[in-house]
Design a protein around this motif. Structure first.
Motif, mmCIF file in Angstrom:
data_model
loop_
_atom_site.group_PDB
_atom_site.id
_atom_site.type_symbol
_atom_site.label_atom_id
_atom_site.label_comp_id
_atom_site.label_asym_id
_atom_site.label_seq_id
_atom_site.Cartn_x
_atom_site.Cartn_y
_atom_site.Cartn_z
ATOM 1 N N VAL A 1 -3.026 4.886 4.968
ATOM 2 C CA VAL A 1 -4.089 4.004 5.451
ATOM 3 C C VAL A 1 -4.006 3.840 6.966
ATOM 4 O O VAL A 1 -2.955 4.008 7.575
ATOM 5 C CB VAL A 1 -4.009 2.604 4.798
ATOM 6 C CG1 VAL A 1 -4.270 2.684 3.308
ATOM 7 C CG2 VAL A 1 -2.664 1.929 5.087
ATOM 8 N N ARG B 1 -9.204 5.720 5.101
ATOM 9 C CA ARG B 1 -8.952 4.542 4.273
ATOM 10 C C ARG B 1 -8.369 3.469 5.185
ATOM 11 O O ARG B 1 -7.371 3.707 5.854
ATOM 12 C CB ARG B 1 -7.970 4.846 3.142
ATOM 13 C CG ARG B 1 -8.496 5.805 2.110
ATOM 14 C CD ARG B 1 -7.473 6.060 1.013
ATOM 15 N NE ARG B 1 -7.354 4.935 0.094
ATOM 16 C CZ ARG B 1 -6.305 4.127 0.001
ATOM 17 N NH1 ARG B 1 -5.257 4.315 0.800
ATOM 18 N NH2 ARG B 1 -6.265 3.129 -0.867
ATOM 19 N N VAL B 2 -8.989 2.299 5.231
ATOM 20 C CA VAL B 2 -8.555 1.268 6.157
ATOM 21 C C VAL B 2 -8.192 -0.008 5.408
ATOM 22 O O VAL B 2 -8.817 -0.366 4.406
ATOM 23 C CB VAL B 2 -9.624 0.952 7.231
ATOM 24 C CG1 VAL B 2 -9.933 2.183 8.070
ATOM 25 C CG2 VAL B 2 -10.897 0.401 6.615
ATOM 26 N N VAL B 3 -7.157 -0.657 5.899
ATOM 27 C CA VAL B 3 -6.828 -2.012 5.478
ATOM 28 C C VAL B 3 -7.131 -2.912 6.665
ATOM 29 O O VAL B 3 -6.617 -2.699 7.771
ATOM 30 C CB VAL B 3 -5.359 -2.149 5.063
ATOM 31 C CG1 VAL B 3 -5.068 -3.584 4.631
ATOM 32 C CG2 VAL B 3 -5.023 -1.182 3.934
ATOM 33 N N PHE C 1 0.815 -1.217 0.000
ATOM 34 C CA PHE C 1 0.000 0.000 0.000
ATOM 35 C C PHE C 1 0.849 1.267 0.000
ATOM 36 O O PHE C 1 0.307 2.373 0.072
ATOM 37 C CB PHE C 1 -0.966 -0.007 1.191
ATOM 38 C CG PHE C 1 -2.109 -0.963 1.006
ATOM 39 C CD1 PHE C 1 -3.334 -0.527 0.527
ATOM 40 C CD2 PHE C 1 -1.948 -2.313 1.280
ATOM 41 C CE1 PHE C 1 -4.381 -1.405 0.328
ATOM 42 C CE2 PHE C 1 -2.988 -3.215 1.076
ATOM 43 C CZ PHE C 1 -4.211 -2.756 0.600
ATOM 44 N N ALA D 1 -9.917 -0.219 1.936
ATOM 45 C CA ALA D 1 -8.960 -0.177 0.830
ATOM 46 C C ALA D 1 -8.316 -1.524 0.572
ATOM 47 O O ALA D 1 -7.722 -1.744 -0.497
ATOM 48 C CB ALA D 1 -7.876 0.855 1.122
#
Length: 304
Positions: free
Chosen positions: A136, A223-225, A130, A268
């Motif tokens: 993120v 935005r998150v992983v 990423f 994301a």
């Protein structure tokens, strides 16, 4: 890359009209195991999860009460399964390069990468991938803290993904959900996680307050992983893990977390790791993992 013999939910490898998918599923059987450790059972996880999904493959247009509608709503499928990333037991550096490279490739489409592991070491290169995109937040759903710096000289093993994530410039925050029991963490790792600013939510917190105990800690619009270790779930619904620990999250907790993240944030990326097929009971864990992935795909494909 090779196509999986049984793609998840029977999804295609590419969309028939040539359009860019919203999400792309891949799997990686091997990451960076510790010395003399056999990762062959974890490497079978994706195959078992894909197989468990086949019962739902003819039902994509049916009403799903988890989702309050069909998986893809009124539209056609917008997720594809591109099969297995070529990884080799013991080839740790090459495995990491392959996983991070494929993650970047998917993000460049642009699409949301969904990775099926493999043990928790595959998470490190997945998160590294990423670095080509916007910053993120990491949302880890796991029984364990995963802040060890190294074990037996290996800094990229399954006890270190959150430590390594904290060192990545593109990671701006971290929430760790489902913590309980004992694992590799010592007091020093807990101090380091708190000093970094990781927001720790125990399984007890979720049982007492519900998933909002975690969701409220994540900035709206972030935005998150999401990285999901299967041992975050209670062994009653996820027995197929290497380290069972009572008191874990329920299936409903996990899908409510996913739905809440889809509404509050922007998902994301997502990985599901640490399913250990040798310890499964009557295929319960594979089925649970499959259904979690269905809910994740729905959350991603419903994002504006």
């Amino acid at each position: 890359m090779t196509s999986a013999p049984l793609p998840f939910l029977g999804l295609p490898q590419r969309l028939p009209d040539g359009t860019t998918p919203r999400a792309v599923i891949v799997s990686a059987g091997h990451g960076s195991p510790y010395p003399a450790q056999d990762s062959s059972s974890h490497a079978m996880a994706a195959q078992m999860i894909r197989a468990a999904s086949q019962a739902d493959a003819p039902l994509l247009t049916h009403w799903d009460f988890d989702l309050d509608g069909p998986l893809f709503g009124d539209g056609p499928p917008s997720c594809v399964d591109q099969g297995e990333i070529a990884t080799v037991a013991g080839a740790s550096a090459a495995n990491r390069a392959a996983i991070s490279g494929k993650t970047r490739e998917i993000l460049d489409l642009p699409a949301v990468p969904i990775l099926i592991g493999g043990d928790d070491s595959v998470v490190i290169p997945f998160l590294e991938g990423f670095d080509c995109a916007e910053p993120v937040w990491i949302v880890q759903i796991d029984a364990h803290l995963d802040w060890r710096d190294e074990i037996k000289g290996e800094r990229y093993g399954y006890s270190s993904p959150m430590r390594r994530a904290s060192e990545m410039a593109h990671v701006t925050g971290m929430v760790q959900i489902g913590l309980r029991g004992v694992g590799s963490a010592r007091h020093a790792e807990l101090v380091d996680a708190r000093h970094y600013g990781s927001r720790l939510v125990t399984a007890r917190d979720i049982h007492a307050e519900g998933v909002e105990a975690a969701l409220r800690l994540i900035p709206a619009g972030a935005r998150v992983v999401v990285t999901l270790d299967c041992d975050a779930l209670d062994p009653a619904v996820m027995p197929g893990v290497a380290g069972r620990s009572p008191g874990g999250l329920s299936y409903q907790h996990v899908i409510d977390l996913i739905a809440g993240l889809g509404q509050r944030c922007r998902i994301a990326g997502f990985d599901l790791v640490e399913f250990y097929p040798k310890a499964d009971v009557d295929g319960v864990s594979a089925l649970t993992a499959s259904r979690i992935l269905v809910n994740l795909i729905a959350a991603v494909c419903r994002q504006a």
